[in-house]
Scaffold this motif. Structure first.
Motif, short mmCIF file in Angstrom:
data_model
loop_
_atom_site.label_atom_id
_atom_site.label_comp_id
_atom_site.label_asym_id
_atom_site.label_seq_id
_atom_site.Cartn_x
_atom_site.Cartn_y
_atom_site.Cartn_z
N GLU A 65 0.88 -1.12 -0.09
CA GLU A 65 -0.09 0.08 0.09
C GLU A 65 1.17 1.28 -0.14
OE1 GLU A 65 -3.73 1.59 0.26
OE2 GLU A 65 -3.76 -0.28 0.71
N TYR A 66 1.99 1.29 0.86
CA TYR A 66 2.88 2.29 0.84
C TYR A 66 3.50 2.64 -0.39
CZ TYR A 66 6.64 5.43 2.17
OH TYR A 66 7.66 6.43 1.99
N LEU A 67 3.93 1.42 -1.12
CA LEU A 67 4.69 1.80 -2.51
C LEU A 67 3.81 2.34 -3.36
CD1 LEU A 67 6.64 -1.73 -2.63
CD2 LEU A 67 7.58 0.65 -2.22
N LEU A 68 2.37 1.88 -3.33
CA LEU A 68 1.53 2.15 -4.18
C LEU A 68 1.20 3.86 -4.17
CD1 LEU A 68 -1.45 -0.30 -4.51
CD2 LEU A 68 0.02 0.47 -6.49
N THR A 242 -5.95 -1.84 24.24
CA THR A 242 -5.88 -0.51 23.83
C THR A 242 -5.32 -0.26 22.58
OG1 THR A 242 -5.42 0.07 26.13
CG2 THR A 242 -4.52 1.74 24.48
N LEU A 243 -4.29 -1.16 22.09
CA LEU A 243 -3.71 -1.06 20.75
C LEU A 243 -4.69 -1.46 19.68
CD1 LEU A 243 -1.02 -0.69 19.18
CD2 LEU A 243 -0.62 -3.29 19.18
N SER A 244 -5.68 -2.23 20.01
CA SER A 244 -6.68 -2.40 19.01
C SER A 244 -7.74 -1.42 18.64
CB SER A 244 -7.60 -3.89 19.40
OG SER A 244 -6.68 -4.98 19.50
N VAL A 245 -8.08 -0.81 19.90
CA VAL A 245 -8.98 0.40 19.91
C VAL A 245 -8.39 1.43 18.93
CG1 VAL A 245 -10.22 2.26 21.02
CG2 VAL A 245 -10.14 -0.19 21.73
N ILE A 246 -6.90 1.61 19.13
CA ILE A 246 -6.02 2.80 18.56
C ILE A 246 -6.08 2.57 17.05
CG2 ILE A 246 -4.03 3.91 18.28
CD1 ILE A 246 -3.69 3.61 21.45
N SER A 247 -5.86 1.24 16.78
CA SER A 247 -5.61 0.63 15.54
C SER A 247 -6.91 0.88 14.54
CB SER A 247 -5.27 -0.69 15.22
OG SER A 247 -6.09 -1.66 15.77
N TYR A 248 -8.05 0.54 15.26
CA TYR A 248 -9.30 0.97 14.74
C TYR A 248 -9.76 2.31 14.27
CZ TYR A 248 -14.43 1.02 14.05
OH TYR A 248 -15.84 1.20 13.69
N ILE A 249 -9.41 3.18 15.11
CA ILE A 249 -9.43 4.58 14.95
C ILE A 249 -8.58 5.12 13.91
CG2 ILE A 249 -9.22 6.81 15.91
CD1 ILE A 249 -9.90 5.55 18.75
N VAL A 250 -7.44 4.75 13.86
CA VAL A 250 -6.50 5.25 12.70
C VAL A 250 -6.87 4.50 11.41
CG1 VAL A 250 -3.96 4.99 11.92
CG2 VAL A 250 -4.37 5.43 14.45
N GLY A 251 -7.30 3.13 11.54
CA GLY A 251 -7.85 2.56 10.08
C GLY A 251 -8.85 3.28 9.68
N LEU A 252 -10.05 3.88 10.51
CA LEU A 252 -10.92 4.80 9.99
C LEU A 252 -10.50 5.92 9.18
CD1 LEU A 252 -13.82 4.43 12.78
CD2 LEU A 252 -13.72 3.42 10.58
N ILE A 266 0.23 9.55 6.67
CA ILE A 266 0.34 9.56 8.43
C ILE A 266 -0.42 8.39 8.91
CG2 ILE A 266 -0.16 10.85 10.54
CD1 ILE A 266 0.46 13.44 8.68
N SER A 267 -1.70 8.14 8.28
CA SER A 267 -2.72 7.04 9.08
C SER A 267 -1.89 5.51 8.65
CB SER A 267 -3.98 7.18 8.23
OG SER A 267 -4.42 8.23 8.59
N LEU A 268 -1.27 5.61 7.37
CA LEU A 268 -0.61 4.44 7.07
C LEU A 268 0.38 4.35 7.85
CD1 LEU A 268 -0.62 1.83 5.11
CD2 LEU A 268 0.72 3.29 3.55
N LEU A 269 1.38 5.10 8.08
CA LEU A 269 2.71 5.13 8.85
C LEU A 269 2.21 4.50 10.35
CD1 LEU A 269 5.65 5.66 8.68
CD2 LEU A 269 5.06 7.98 9.78
N SER A 270 1.05 4.95 11.02
CA SER A 270 0.53 4.64 12.13
C SER A 270 0.20 2.92 12.21
CB SER A 270 -0.61 5.38 12.57
OG SER A 270 -0.16 6.82 12.64
N ILE A 271 -0.50 2.79 11.25
CA ILE A 271 -1.00 1.30 11.17
C ILE A 271 0.28 0.63 10.71
CG2 ILE A 271 -2.51 -0.30 9.74
CD1 ILE A 271 -4.11 2.06 9.03
N THR A 272 1.14 0.96 10.10
CA THR A 272 2.35 0.00 9.97
C THR A 272 3.11 -0.33 11.29
OG1 THR A 272 2.77 1.00 7.92
CG2 THR A 272 4.32 -0.27 8.50
N SER A 273 2.88 0.42 12.10
CA SER A 273 3.61 0.45 13.47
C SER A 273 2.81 -0.62 14.46
CB SER A 273 3.72 1.66 14.19
OG SER A 273 2.38 2.19 14.56
N PHE A 274 1.56 -1.03 14.27
CA PHE A 274 0.91 -1.87 15.08
C PHE A 274 1.35 -3.26 15.09
CE2 PHE A 274 -2.19 1.50 14.30
CZ PHE A 274 -2.49 1.93 15.65
N PRO A 275 2.08 -3.88 14.02
CA PRO A 275 2.43 -5.28 14.23
C PRO A 275 3.54 -5.37 14.94
CG PRO A 275 1.60 -5.09 11.93
CD PRO A 275 1.66 -3.72 12.49
N LEU A 276 4.45 -4.24 14.71
CA LEU A 276 5.67 -4.24 15.81
C LEU A 276 5.24 -3.85 17.23
CD1 LEU A 276 8.73 -3.73 16.34
CD2 LEU A 276 8.41 -1.38 15.68
#
Length: 311
Positions: A65-68, A242-252, A266-276
């Protein structure tokens, strides 16, 4: 987006992927090795293994997604491309919510000292049919992702650029999703696993309070888990939720910000950090795994120092 910000975002993304993917892979290998515990499957390691597979897949999707966005942003206004990438991103995210819910439920049932028939029956079902439950959760996540994109419509609004010598349309995209589909997808993919996690945390905290009261009354025959186990488990469950709720908000924000290039980045950058972050939560929750990771890092640091300063 300016070149400086572009370099910064690329550097952070590469760091997140370069650190997150090896950590998730290491946890996956660790969980698979410890998956068999005698003649029964360890529920915790099974959930960890599936969770890490989902995280690795999600990181690959987010990288694409980021490459696109970086190289071919015009492709994202194509309905088929956008819906495909959104589906590939939503499915593992929804499934991760369910995995977090079942992990919290397993934690709760493993250490809580309640003997209510409902909890005992739920524990028996979860321990006996966990693979089937995880498979059913994957199907629910798939359905939730399809419903999120069902009959979605796109409205394009083109505006000419300020450069009069060349007509370069600026495309503004608005995604219209039926309210019923959005609500059902939110219920199946987010609300139910979040409720499962919240209930598990509530029961565990109630059990913790009950355990502390028994300790104050000096019950020497208390054979339940010690206080530190309760605290560590409760903290881990809260961190996951907490991480799940934050990822849901950022995903929206990411899904609704397709017309804003900077906001989408910015949103994609935040989502990419959740697996880490999920990998970090699992590592801090498992002492044996934490010692192994620290040992690997120390060995790598020592090897690098010896390479730089050969005797």
């Amino acid at each position: 987006m300016s070149s400086v910000l572009n370099i910064f975002v690329t550097t952070v993304t590469v760091f997140q992927i370069g650190v997150g993917t090896p950590l998730n892979t290491f946890i996956l290998i660790f969980s698979c090795k410890n998956l068999k515990n005698g003649h029964s499957v360890s529920p915790t390691n099974l959930i960890y293994a599936v969770k890490e597979l989902v995280n690795i897949f999600l990181q690959l999707v987010l990288t694409a997604e980021y490459l696109l966005i970086l190289l071919w942003p015009q492709l994202l206004v194509i309905r088929e491309v956008h819906l495909t990438m959104t589906f590939l991103m939503l499915s593992p995210i929804y499934y991760s919510y369910w995995l977090t819910g079942w992990l919290c439920a397993h934690y709760c049932l493993s250490i809580s000292n309640f003997t209510h028939r409902l909890l005992v029956g739920f524990k028996r079902i979860l321990s006996s049919f966990l693979p089937q439950i995880l498979l059913l959760s994957a199907i629910i996540s798939f359905v939730s992702s399809v419903l999120s994109l069902w009959e979605i419509h796109m409205e394009f609004q083109e505006h000419p650029s300020t450069n009069s010598s060349q007509y370069t349309p600026i495309v503004s995209v608005v995604f219209l999703m039926p309210t019923a589909c959005r609500l059902v997808a939110m219920l199946l993919g987010c609300c139910l696993p979040f409720i499962l996690s919240l209930v598990s945390i509530g029961v565990t905290m109630s059990s913790l309070v009950r355990h502390m009261k028994k300790m104050k009354q000096n019950f020497s025959d208390n054979k339940g888990p010690n206080l530190q186990v309760y605290i560590n488990t409760t903290r881990t469950m809260i961190l996951f939720l907490t991480l799940s709720v934050i990822s849901y908000i950022v995903g929206l924000l990411f899904i609704t910000s397709i017309s804003s290039y900077e906001m989408m980045i910015i949103s994609l950058l935040s989502i990419t950090s959740f697996p880490l972050f999920e990998a970090a939560i699992i590592i801090q929750a498992v002492p044996k795994l934490r010692k192994m990771v620290v040992g690997k890092v120390c060995i790598g640091t020592r090897w690098g120092t010896e390479t730089e300063n050969p005797t």
